[in-house]
Design a protein around this motif. Structure first.
Motif: not given
Length: 441
Positions: A103-104, A107-108, A110-111, A137, A139-141, A145, A397
């Motif tokens: 997950v981490g 997110k990375q 996506a950011k 899990y 999704s980001v913001d 994704y 995460q």
């Protein structure tokens, strides 16, 4: 973590015989509907898989080719997905699809603006066929994704039926019963548990199961996001509970010293190898692959599991991990890559790997008969049946500096705790110090 994915999930090979790769189902799907609509195109897919996992995933990709006409190329990234993918993007050679094991990392990506949100068709399938937690899990913001194609069930305790029968104990329903059963097994001549303390990630999984059951999902989510400090009394309580097992030399094969020199494959060998030293080993569903492939154990007969038991009156935990498919914006064929994701979202795609073995799907529409044996069906039923009570591996995460790096952060501190579990409060303080730094960086 990424390291564990390549070094041990390759051991998740067939729990039973590989049964071929013909796709089942047959209804029309988004990925071309069998009309070869993508002929002449190539989709590049990157992921950590190698060995048997890569071969089995290739069967899924081949089924996609058969349906759509698109060729595929799989690139194994090794341990560090983010570094490899980042370098490929910078070099103008980005893959179209990446299978992300954390997950981490999702997110990375996506950011950094690397990802394309899932298509409306893929979003509809995820909403209809997956428990909402998998959408969370991925999704980001608020943007979805990631499509979780492959999952792991990390709340399974594997045991030798002969060892438990000889000791006269049945699979326990609570943590207290687990320790009591362990003492009875020990009295019969075998240590209760083989603990893979050399691999720090296994200790994070122990902690996560105890914490989720004892503290509950809301606290678990808060700790995973570091909205709750590791000095919280719930963390100290969970460490204390875990320490009851770690400090008991009658329960841990060879005591903490031997546990700290035992890696994951070695911990399975101590239970299912030619010279058993323990009756039980805790880890995910992938234990079965090692027991079967390395030691010829018949799953369900010579090796079986029971759910990680409830702690202090809480609910039995269901901790999971998984690989999410994402589409990169910079891929040369991102549109065809999205068609692959739409295909991966179908039970038809999941059935291909399910038949080959070493695989669990979070897709509720996958027929459990697709799995090759009763034990795998039971783990899949448990995972899917848990619905929104499933929680993703907490260390996966976290920033890698805290939750996924050998010799530092949570891995190292829990190894220190296994070595000497006498100061749960002090360990919690050290965990908070390491977490605060990692989440700030």
């Amino acid at each position: 973590m990424m390291r564990r994915r390549t070094t041990l999930l390759t051991g998740c090979t067939a729990l039973a015989l590989a049964l071929g790769a013909t796709a089942c189902g047959g209804g029309p799907v988004s990925a071309g509907g069998g009309d070869k609509a993508l002929s002449g195109q190539t989709v590049t897919v990157a992921g950590v898989w190698s060995g048997s996992e890569q071969k089995n995933f290739q069967k899924v990709l081949d089924a996609f080719t058969e349906k759509t006409g698109a060729k595929t190329q799989f690139v194994s990234t090794g341990d560090n997905v983010s570094t490899v993918v980042g370098s490929k993007i910078e070099g103008g050679n980005a893959p179209d699809v990446v299978m992300v094991p954390q997950v981490g990392v999702l997110k990375q990506f996506a950011k950094k603006g690397w990802l394309t949100p899932l298509s409306p068709a893929a979003r509809r399938t995820v909403t209809a066929d997956y428990a909402p937690v998998w959408k969370t899990y991925g999704s980001v913001d608020g943007a979805l994704y990631g499509l979780y194609f492959k999952a792991a069930h990390k709340s399974t305790v594997w045991y030798s039926p002969d060892a438990l029968t000889q000791a006269g104990v049945k699979p326990p329903k609570s943590y207290d019963e687990l320790l009591k059963a362990g003492h009875t097994v020990s009295d019969s001549g075998l240590a209760a548990f083989s603990v893979a303390g050399q691999d720090g990630w296994t200790l994070t999984d122990w902690f996560e199961n105890v914490y989720l059951s004892q503290a509950g999902p809301e606290k678990y989510d808060a700790l995973a996001a570091h909205r709750l400090k590791w000095t919280d009394p719930t963390v100290v309580r969970a460490l204390t509970t875990l320490g009851r097992l770690f400090q008991d030399k009658q329960l841990v094969a060879g005591g903490s010293k031997e546990a700290l020199s035992t890696d994951f494959p070695g911990s399975v060998e101590k239970v299912f190898g030619p010279k058993p030293e323990a009756g039980m080993v805790y880890e995910g569903d992938f234990v079965a692959g090692v027991a079967h492939d390395q030691y010829g154990r018949s799953i369900g007969k010579d090796a079986d599991f029971f759910p990680f038991p409830a702690v202090d009156g809480g609910k039995a935990p269901v901790v999971s991990g998984g690989d999410a498919a994402v589409v990169l914006k910079d891929g040369k064929n991102a549109k065809a890559g999205m068609k692959l994701l739409e295909y991966l979202a179908t039970p038809e795609a999941a059935a291909v790997w399910a038949k080959a073995g070493g695989f669990l799907s979070p897709n509720r529409k996958l027929d459990l008969a697709s799995y090759g044996d009763d034990v795998t069906r039971a783990t899949a039923r448990s995972l899917v049946g848990a619905g929104d009570s499933v929680r993703f591996d907490m260390s996966d995460q976290a920033p890698a500096a805290f939750g996924g790096t050998k010799g530092t952060g949570e891995w190292k501190l829990l190894q220190d705790f296994l070595r000497d579990p006498s100061d749960p409060k002090g360990t919690a303080a050290k965990l908070e110090s390491a977490a605060a730094k990692a989440y700030q960086d």
